[in-house]
Design a protein around this motif. Sequence first.
Motif, PDB file in Angstrom:
ATOM      1  N   ARG A  10       0.821  -1.207   0.000  1.00 54.73           N
ATOM      2  CA  ARG A  10       0.000   0.000   0.000  1.00 54.73           C
ATOM      3  C   ARG A  10       0.856   1.259   0.000  1.00 54.73           C
ATOM      4  NH1 ARG A  10      -2.656  -4.051   1.809  1.00 54.73           N
ATOM      5  NH2 ARG A  10      -4.931  -4.149   1.875  1.00 54.73           N
ATOM      6  N   HIS A  11       2.098   1.102   0.430  1.00 56.30           N
ATOM      7  CA  HIS A  11       2.962   2.272   0.483  1.00 56.30           C
ATOM      8  C   HIS A  11       3.916   2.250  -0.719  1.00 56.30           C
ATOM      9  CE1 HIS A  11       5.820   5.232   1.984  1.00 56.30           C
ATOM     10  NE2 HIS A  11       4.941   5.539   2.926  1.00 56.30           N
ATOM     11  N   PRO A  12       4.129   3.388  -1.371  1.00 53.14           N
ATOM     12  CA  PRO A  12       5.011   3.405  -2.547  1.00 53.14           C
ATOM     13  C   PRO A  12       6.418   2.902  -2.232  1.00 53.14           C
ATOM     14  CG  PRO A  12       3.838   5.488  -2.355  1.00 53.14           C
ATOM     15  CD  PRO A  12       3.496   4.694  -1.132  1.00 53.14           C
ATOM     16  N   TYR A  13       6.866   3.134  -1.015  1.00 55.79           N
ATOM     17  CA  TYR A  13       8.223   2.683  -0.687  1.00 55.79           C
ATOM     18  C   TYR A  13       8.308   1.160  -0.643  1.00 55.79           C
ATOM     19  CZ  TYR A  13      12.630   2.151   1.793  1.00 55.79           C
ATOM     20  OH  TYR A  13      13.894   1.778   2.149  1.00 55.79           O
ATOM     21  N   GLY A  22       6.609  17.019   6.220  1.00 54.15           N
ATOM     22  CA  GLY A  22       5.502  16.173   5.796  1.00 54.15           C
ATOM     23  C   GLY A  22       5.923  14.720   5.720  1.00 54.15           C
ATOM     24  N   CYS A  23       5.619  14.083   4.602  1.00 52.76           N
ATOM     25  CA  CYS A  23       5.997  12.686   4.431  1.00 52.76           C
ATOM     26  C   CYS A  23       7.491  12.602   4.159  1.00 52.76           C
ATOM     27  CB  CYS A  23       5.227  12.069   3.272  1.00 52.76           C
ATOM     28  SG  CYS A  23       5.742  10.374   2.941  1.00 52.76           S
ATOM     29  N   ARG A  24       8.179  11.781   4.940  1.00 51.38           N
ATOM     30  CA  ARG A  24       9.642  11.723   4.811  1.00 51.38           C
ATOM     31  C   ARG A  24      10.075  11.102   3.490  1.00 51.38           C
ATOM     32  NH1 ARG A  24      12.304  10.614  10.712  1.00 51.38           N
ATOM     33  NH2 ARG A  24      11.418  12.465  11.666  1.00 51.38           N
ATOM     34  N   PHE A  25       9.157  10.458   2.845  1.00 51.26           N
ATOM     35  CA  PHE A  25       9.500   9.757   1.615  1.00 51.26           C
ATOM     36  C   PHE A  25       9.268  10.632   0.376  1.00 51.26           C
ATOM     37  CE2 PHE A  25       8.424   6.320  -1.582  1.00 51.26           C
ATOM     38  CZ  PHE A  25       9.721   5.868  -1.695  1.00 51.26           C
ATOM     39  N   ARG A  26       8.724  11.841   0.588  1.00 46.44           N
ATOM     40  CA  ARG A  26       8.192  12.558  -0.563  1.00 46.44           C
ATOM     41  C   ARG A  26       9.239  12.976  -1.597  1.00 46.44           C
ATOM     42  NH1 ARG A  26       9.254  18.033  -0.097  1.00 46.44           N
ATOM     43  NH2 ARG A  26       9.683  18.684   2.029  1.00 46.44           N
ATOM     44  N   THR A  27      10.500  13.205  -1.137  1.00 50.71           N
ATOM     45  CA  THR A  27      11.506  13.622  -2.116  1.00 50.71           C
ATOM     46  C   THR A  27      11.821  12.525  -3.124  1.00 50.71           C
ATOM     47  OG1 THR A  27      13.214  12.956  -0.570  1.00 50.71           O
ATOM     48  CG2 THR A  27      12.660  15.295  -0.620  1.00 50.71           C
ATOM     49  N   ARG A  28      11.480  11.320  -2.787  1.00 46.10           N
ATOM     50  CA  ARG A  28      11.771  10.231  -3.711  1.00 46.10           C
ATOM     51  C   ARG A  28      10.495   9.567  -4.222  1.00 46.10           C
ATOM     52  NH1 ARG A  28      15.928   6.448  -0.810  1.00 46.10           N
ATOM     53  NH2 ARG A  28      16.406   5.761  -2.907  1.00 46.10           N
ATOM     54  N   CYS A  29       9.357  10.080  -3.809  1.00 46.73           N
ATOM     55  CA  CYS A  29       8.103   9.424  -4.162  1.00 46.73           C
ATOM     56  C   CYS A  29       7.554   9.976  -5.469  1.00 46.73           C
ATOM     57  CB  CYS A  29       7.079   9.634  -3.047  1.00 46.73           C
ATOM     58  SG  CYS A  29       5.488   8.866  -3.397  1.00 46.73           S
ATOM     59  N   PRO A  30       7.276   9.102  -6.423  1.00 49.18           N
ATOM     60  CA  PRO A  30       6.742   9.579  -7.704  1.00 49.18           C
ATOM     61  C   PRO A  30       5.302  10.080  -7.598  1.00 49.18           C
ATOM     62  CG  PRO A  30       6.939   7.178  -7.700  1.00 49.18           C
ATOM     63  CD  PRO A  30       7.492   7.650  -6.404  1.00 49.18           C
ATOM     64  N   ARG A  46       0.074  18.075  -0.660  1.00 48.84           N
ATOM     65  CA  ARG A  46      -0.362  17.668   0.673  1.00 48.84           C
ATOM     66  C   ARG A  46       0.746  16.883   1.389  1.00 48.84           C
ATOM     67  NH1 ARG A  46      -4.905  13.291   1.934  1.00 48.84           N
ATOM     68  NH2 ARG A  46      -4.926  13.506   4.203  1.00 48.84           N
ATOM     69  N   CYS A  47       1.508  16.104   0.601  1.00 47.93           N
ATOM     70  CA  CYS A  47       2.557  15.280   1.198  1.00 47.93           C
ATOM     71  C   CYS A  47       3.649  16.128   1.836  1.00 47.93           C
ATOM     72  CB  CYS A  47       3.177  14.371   0.149  1.00 47.93           C
ATOM     73  SG  CYS A  47       1.977  13.313  -0.660  1.00 47.93           S
ATOM     74  N   ALA A  48       3.850  17.332   1.308  1.00 46.91           N
ATOM     75  CA  ALA A  48       4.894  18.199   1.860  1.00 46.91           C
ATOM     76  C   ALA A  48       4.424  18.888   3.125  1.00 46.91           C
ATOM     77  CB  ALA A  48       5.314  19.228   0.823  1.00 46.91           C
ATOM     78  N   ALA A  95       1.331   4.317   6.089  1.00 47.17           N
ATOM     79  CA  ALA A  95       1.375   5.754   6.307  1.00 47.17           C
ATOM     80  C   ALA A  95       1.583   6.455   4.974  1.00 47.17           C
ATOM     81  CB  ALA A  95       2.489   6.114   7.293  1.00 47.17           C
ATOM     82  N   CYS A  96       0.477   6.665   4.235  1.00 47.02           N
ATOM     83  CA  CYS A  96       0.575   7.360   2.955  1.00 47.02           C
ATOM     84  C   CYS A  96      -0.772   8.012   2.700  1.00 47.02           C
ATOM     85  CB  CYS A  96       0.912   6.370   1.841  1.00 47.02           C
ATOM     86  SG  CYS A  96       0.865   7.110   0.199  1.00 47.02           S
ATOM     87  N   HIS A  97      -0.712   9.239   2.178  1.00 45.43           N
ATOM     88  CA  HIS A  97      -1.965   9.951   1.949  1.00 45.43           C
ATOM     89  C   HIS A  97      -2.831   9.280   0.900  1.00 45.43           C
ATOM     90  CE1 HIS A  97      -1.126  13.028   4.708  1.00 45.43           C
ATOM     91  NE2 HIS A  97      -0.070  13.507   4.062  1.00 45.43           N
ATOM     92  N   CYS A  98      -2.181   8.614  -0.016  1.00 42.73           N
ATOM     93  CA  CYS A  98      -3.005   7.938  -1.015  1.00 42.73           C
ATOM     94  C   CYS A  98      -2.674   6.459  -1.038  1.00 42.73           C
ATOM     95  CB  CYS A  98      -2.813   8.556  -2.392  1.00 42.73           C
ATOM     96  SG  CYS A  98      -1.124   9.000  -2.738  1.00 42.73           S
ATOM     97  N   ALA A  99      -2.664   5.861   0.178  1.00 42.28           N
ATOM     98  CA  ALA A  99      -2.264   4.473   0.319  1.00 42.28           C
ATOM     99  C   ALA A  99      -3.025   3.571  -0.633  1.00 42.28           C
ATOM    100  CB  ALA A  99      -2.486   4.027   1.765  1.00 42.28           C
TER     101      ALA A  99
HETATM  102  S1  SF4 Z   1       2.307  10.376   1.512  1.00 43.41           S
HETATM  103 FE1  SF4 Z   1       2.712  11.219  -0.446  1.00 43.41          FE
HETATM  104  S2  SF4 Z   1       4.890  11.325  -0.599  1.00 43.41           S
HETATM  105 FE2  SF4 Z   1       4.413  10.004   1.079  1.00 43.41          FE
HETATM  106  S3  SF4 Z   1       4.428   8.053   0.170  1.00 43.41           S
HETATM  107 FE3  SF4 Z   1       2.351   8.694   0.118  1.00 43.41          FE
HETATM  108  S4  SF4 Z   1       2.160   9.654  -1.869  1.00 43.41           S
HETATM  109 FE4  SF4 Z   1       4.323   9.429  -1.511  1.00 43.41          FE
END
Ligand code: SF4
Lengths: 304, 319
Positions: free
Chosen positions: B243-246, B282-290, B295-297, B312-316
């Motif tokens: 569910r999480h992009p990472y 914001g989301c710690r992953f956002r600099t690498r998240c496509p 909102r993530c920032a 933990a993702c806004h658009c899980a």
């Molecule tokens: S919250 Fe945003 S930046 Fe973080 S993982 Fe989800 S989509 Fe990517």
Amino acid sequence: MLRTKQKRTEQAADLRLQSQIGEEERFGDLMRRMARENKTAVISFFVIILMVLAAALAPLLTPYEENGMDLLHRLSAPSTEHLLGTDEGGRDVLTRLLFGARVSLLIGVVPALLSLILGAVLGAIAGYRGGIADAVIMRIADVMLAFPSMLLAMVIMYALGGGILNVFLTLTLVNWANVARVVRAQTLKLRSSEFVEAAQIIGVSRNRIMRRHILPNCLPTLLVLFTLNIPASILTESSLSFLGLGIQPPNASWGLMINTGRQYLYNTPWLCFAPGAAIMLTMLAFNFLGNGLLDVLDPRMQKQ
Amino acid sequence: MSEYLLEARELTKEFPAAGKKTVHAVSGVSLQIRKGETLGLVGESGCGKSTLGRLLIRTLQPTSGEVLFRGQSVTRMKDSEFKPLRKEMQLVFQDPYASLDPRMTVRDLVAEPIETWKLYGSREEVTERVRELLRAVGVPEEFLHRYPHQFSGGQRQRIGIARAIAANPSFIVCDEPVSALDVSVQNQILNLLKELKETRDLTYLFISHDLSVVRYLADRVCVMFLGKICEIGPTEEVYEHPRHPYTRFLLDAVPVPDPAARGKQIHLLKGEAPSPADPPSGCRFRTRCPYATERCAEEEPALQEEDGVRAACHCAGKW
Ligand code: SF4
């Protein structure tokens, strides 16, 4: 070959842990490798053994007694009867030299051992406990190190008076600080090693970690320090005895022999040269052995 | 008695770093481990996995938050109160070379926990127990008096495991226990860990960067990025439906043997990984998240549960 004691102490402090080169050697392997790489050290090792044997077997090796006066043959030149001549009391110089070796070797080994134990324990406590213990121990050590060791030894000997036990005590007090400094540095390195963390997780007490893990892993360094401290002690004692502050007559020590022989230096130089040569030989042998051990135990040297 | 063997509540660990900075190694991590389960902990190196593992067994004290063991807060305990619990929580190290004292024999190494906790009286009994343990981990008993350097990496790791289980712990953190080993040996060690877990009623936290290893061993898996949990849930569910992009990214980074399957792989991450001393807002992953949006920032995503998986993702799952 010529490295100052200071430099070698630092090198000894820097001996990397055997665990880090993924190799642990038994004593036999060590000697074999040293035989391959450093012939002088091995020769020195055997010279030392010979000397120890000669000192131990002194009564069997000579027909004369340590204090056997023979006033008819005072200050006689070397001859087949007295290979190194006789001194001002008609005593055989070679015999005195052999018996003096007992005292001088003892003076080399005992304080070196005592200062090693004292320094290792205090250094390990300082390094492992840190905090106040560290501050107190190391400040005392700094004060000791700030004095020239010869001066310090003279002051202590003067206060305590002569005699072999006081020589032991003095040399121990002079030498422990250096050992403590080196062991502390090693302990700091060991303290952050993974096998110490592993012991902590298992629940091993701090004292036991010090005894079972830290001190045993300081052994290579301690071995080198030991061989370096022995000649230093012998030399210091010789100087003390020469100044009349060390061993008291009629016991023989090499330094004392030089002191008494000094008065007859012009006519009968062998009285000084024989013990002088003995001191030099011992110093060189222990120094070469120490250097050899240092080279063999130092992984950086192994790669060359 | 709590339903969980171990519970972390809002655990945070900060280390001082050069230049008055702080490294946020672990930031507000909450998780629960049930008795008898294996929780896999995955993430890139430097994401705080090892720190978290050490916080859980109290070899590190958290900056804030607490750890509960059998419902009791070990974080608030005094050292003397904690002492009997010390042997309940053990660690298997990554590097079987550095974690065994080179100057001790196998007998003394494995006997150390037994002697420390005075589990057996006489020397003979202790040695007998050491033999049992060596049998249990598959090290020939004849090697009792050998030194660590005389063993291969795999056997050293077995000795390390024998030490970890010697005092009958209930919880073991395995900190990358096979990543220093040859691939051929890895499976043997994993099977050993699996077997010991069954026979000795153990609970594991299994830390690894290798997802296939975790899949083999773990009942549930927790994915960490930069000191925070991205996703935590039952292993199969997470691996099949990340569910999480990472998590997706980590799964895609695993080499896929079938070239046809590679078509489905998405994005490779661009850019440098952000530093834990200076995590993004914001989301710690956002600099690498496509899929990062504005909102993530601004807003840090909270863990949200869906089908037993918390992510933990806004658009899980909706990317
Ligand atoms: S919250 Fe945003 S930046 Fe973080 S993982 Fe989800 S989509 Fe990517």
